[in-house]
Write a protein that holds these residues in place. Structure first.
Motif, PDB file in Angstrom:
ATOM      1  N   GLN A   1       7.428 -15.453 -12.362  1.00  0.00           N
ATOM      2  CA  GLN A   1       7.124 -15.619 -10.933  1.00  0.00           C
ATOM      3  C   GLN A   1       6.866 -14.250 -10.307  1.00  0.00           C
ATOM      4  N   PRO A   2       5.739 -13.652 -10.658  1.00  0.00           N
ATOM      5  CA  PRO A   2       5.448 -12.310 -10.134  1.00  0.00           C
ATOM      6  C   PRO A   2       5.225 -12.336  -8.622  1.00  0.00           C
ATOM      7  N   ARG A   3       5.769 -11.352  -7.957  1.00  0.00           N
ATOM      8  CA  ARG A   3       5.602 -11.241  -6.505  1.00  0.00           C
ATOM      9  C   ARG A   3       5.353  -9.791  -6.137  1.00  0.00           C
ATOM     10  N   PHE A   4       4.359  -9.600  -5.301  1.00  0.00           N
ATOM     11  CA  PHE A   4       4.128  -8.284  -4.729  1.00  0.00           C
ATOM     12  C   PHE A   4       5.185  -8.033  -3.667  1.00  0.00           C
ATOM     13  N   VAL A   5       5.328  -6.795  -3.271  1.00  0.00           N
ATOM     14  CA  VAL A   5       6.315  -6.437  -2.262  1.00  0.00           C
ATOM     15  C   VAL A   5       6.060  -7.211  -0.960  1.00  0.00           C
ATOM     16  N   GLU A   6       4.804  -7.427  -0.624  1.00  0.00           N
ATOM     17  CA  GLU A   6       4.466  -8.182   0.589  1.00  0.00           C
ATOM     18  C   GLU A   6       4.936  -9.634   0.477  1.00  0.00           C
ATOM     19  N   ASP A   7       4.800 -10.206  -0.723  1.00  0.00           N
ATOM     20  CA  ASP A   7       5.255 -11.581  -0.944  1.00  0.00           C
ATOM     21  C   ASP A   7       6.762 -11.683  -0.730  1.00  0.00           C
ATOM     22  N   SER A   8       7.496 -10.720  -1.269  1.00  0.00           N
ATOM     23  CA  SER A   8       8.952 -10.742  -1.136  1.00  0.00           C
ATOM     24  C   SER A   8       9.379 -10.677   0.320  1.00  0.00           C
ATOM     25  N   VAL A   9       8.699  -9.878   1.120  1.00  0.00           N
ATOM     26  CA  VAL A   9       9.018  -9.783   2.551  1.00  0.00           C
ATOM     27  C   VAL A   9       8.753 -11.123   3.234  1.00  0.00           C
ATOM     28  N   ARG A  10       7.609 -11.738   2.935  1.00  0.00           N
ATOM     29  CA  ARG A  10       7.298 -13.044   3.532  1.00  0.00           C
ATOM     30  C   ARG A  10       8.315 -14.101   3.102  1.00  0.00           C
TER      31      ARG A  10
ATOM     32  N   SER B   1      13.372 -16.659  20.727  1.00  0.00           N
ATOM     33  CA  SER B   1      13.409 -15.297  21.260  1.00  0.00           C
ATOM     34  C   SER B   1      14.209 -14.334  20.385  1.00  0.00           C
ATOM     35  N   ASP B   2      14.881 -14.845  19.350  1.00  0.00           N
ATOM     36  CA  ASP B   2      15.599 -13.966  18.419  1.00  0.00           C
ATOM     37  C   ASP B   2      14.597 -13.134  17.634  1.00  0.00           C
ATOM     38  N   PHE B   3      15.072 -12.060  17.035  1.00  0.00           N
ATOM     39  CA  PHE B   3      14.180 -11.114  16.342  1.00  0.00           C
ATOM     40  C   PHE B   3      14.593 -10.980  14.884  1.00  0.00           C
ATOM     41  N   LEU B   4      13.602 -10.982  13.998  1.00  0.00           N
ATOM     42  CA  LEU B   4      13.853 -10.766  12.578  1.00  0.00           C
ATOM     43  C   LEU B   4      13.033  -9.572  12.100  1.00  0.00           C
ATOM     44  N   PHE B   5      13.604  -8.837  11.163  1.00  0.00           N
ATOM     45  CA  PHE B   5      12.940  -7.663  10.592  1.00  0.00           C
ATOM     46  C   PHE B   5      13.224  -7.653   9.093  1.00  0.00           C
TER      47      PHE B   5
ATOM     48  N   ASP C   1       4.984   4.932  -4.318  1.00  0.00           N
ATOM     49  CA  ASP C   1       5.880   3.806  -4.078  1.00  0.00           C
ATOM     50  C   ASP C   1       5.191   2.862  -3.104  1.00  0.00           C
ATOM     51  N   VAL C   2       5.689   1.645  -3.001  1.00  0.00           N
ATOM     52  CA  VAL C   2       5.079   0.643  -2.140  1.00  0.00           C
ATOM     53  C   VAL C   2       6.112   0.153  -1.139  1.00  0.00           C
ATOM     54  N   VAL C   3       5.725   0.096   0.132  1.00  0.00           N
ATOM     55  CA  VAL C   3       6.608  -0.378   1.193  1.00  0.00           C
ATOM     56  C   VAL C   3       5.880  -1.471   1.968  1.00  0.00           C
ATOM     57  N   ALA C   4       6.601  -2.543   2.254  1.00  0.00           N
ATOM     58  CA  ALA C   4       6.058  -3.611   3.095  1.00  0.00           C
ATOM     59  C   ALA C   4       7.113  -3.984   4.114  1.00  0.00           C
ATOM     60  N   GLU C   5       6.677  -4.291   5.310  1.00  0.00           N
ATOM     61  CA  GLU C   5       7.608  -4.768   6.329  1.00  0.00           C
ATOM     62  C   GLU C   5       6.897  -5.725   7.254  1.00  0.00           C
ATOM     63  N   ARG C   6       7.685  -6.614   7.830  1.00  0.00           N
ATOM     64  CA  ARG C   6       7.177  -7.568   8.805  1.00  0.00           C
ATOM     65  C   ARG C   6       8.317  -7.865   9.750  1.00  0.00           C
ATOM     66  N   SER C   7       7.997  -7.955  11.000  1.00  0.00           N
ATOM     67  CA  SER C   7       9.001  -8.268  12.002  1.00  0.00           C
ATOM     68  C   SER C   7       8.349  -9.053  13.121  1.00  0.00           C
TER      69      SER C   7
ATOM     70  N   GLU D   1       7.231  -5.853  18.612  1.00  0.00           N
ATOM     71  CA  GLU D   1       7.844  -4.777  17.834  1.00  0.00           C
ATOM     72  C   GLU D   1       9.320  -4.674  18.225  1.00  0.00           C
ATOM     73  N   LEU D   2      10.132  -4.093  17.344  1.00  0.00           N
ATOM     74  CA  LEU D   2      11.562  -3.988  17.588  1.00  0.00           C
ATOM     75  C   LEU D   2      11.869  -3.262  18.898  1.00  0.00           C
ATOM     76  N   ARG D   3      11.196  -2.143  19.146  1.00  0.00           N
ATOM     77  CA  ARG D   3      11.484  -1.377  20.374  1.00  0.00           C
ATOM     78  C   ARG D   3      11.166  -2.192  21.623  1.00  0.00           C
ATOM     79  N   ASP D   4      10.102  -3.004  21.584  1.00  0.00           N
ATOM     80  CA  ASP D   4       9.758  -3.862  22.715  1.00  0.00           C
ATOM     81  C   ASP D   4      10.811  -4.950  22.921  1.00  0.00           C
ATOM     82  N   TRP D   5      11.274  -5.528  21.811  1.00  0.00           N
ATOM     83  CA  TRP D   5      12.274  -6.585  21.894  1.00  0.00           C
ATOM     84  C   TRP D   5      13.595  -6.031  22.434  1.00  0.00           C
TER      85      TRP D   5
END
Length: 110
Positions: free
Chosen positions: A35-44, A60-64, A77-83, A103-107
């Motif tokens: 079950q290969p997953r890219f870093v973006e897949d793992s974040v999703r 209205s809750d926030f996830l990161f 290295d590879v970095v992925a994030e979603r919030s 974005e976190l700062r806006d929330w």
């Protein structure tokens, strides 16, 4: 295992272990190839897992979510994030195109 750790671990290609003996490494590598997953897949997958596991979260809750893969076969290295707010993320998972992305700062300042 805590709920958040379980969500994150299930979003990966394979279970995570601190220390393995050589025969155990084979299991991890074979499982990851099934079950290969890219870093973006793992974040999703981790965000979807959090939403599925905690349906009572308010829109209205926030996830990161952020993941960094330390590459051994590439020079980078590879970095992925979603919030975003839970409402934005639920809409996105339902196939809707979001007009905004909180974005976190806006929330935090809202």
């Amino acid at each position: 295992m805590t709920a958040l750790l379980e969500i994150v671990e299930h979003s990966m290609s394979s279970p995570i272990y601190e220390l393995l003996k050589r025969p155990d490494e084979l299991f991890v590598v074979e499982h990851a190839h099934l079950q290969p997953r890219f870093v973006e897949d793992s974040v999703r997958f981790s965000l979807k897992g959090a939403l599925d596991r905690h349906p009572a979260l308010a829109d209205s809750d926030f996830l990161f979510a952020r993941q960094a893969n330390l590459e051994t076969i590439h020079r980078h290295d590879v970095v992925a994030e979603r919030s975003g707010t839970v409402g934005e993320l639920r809409a996105e998972l339902a196939g809707e195109t979001s007009r905004s992305h909180t974005e976190l700062r806006d929330w935090l300042t809202a």
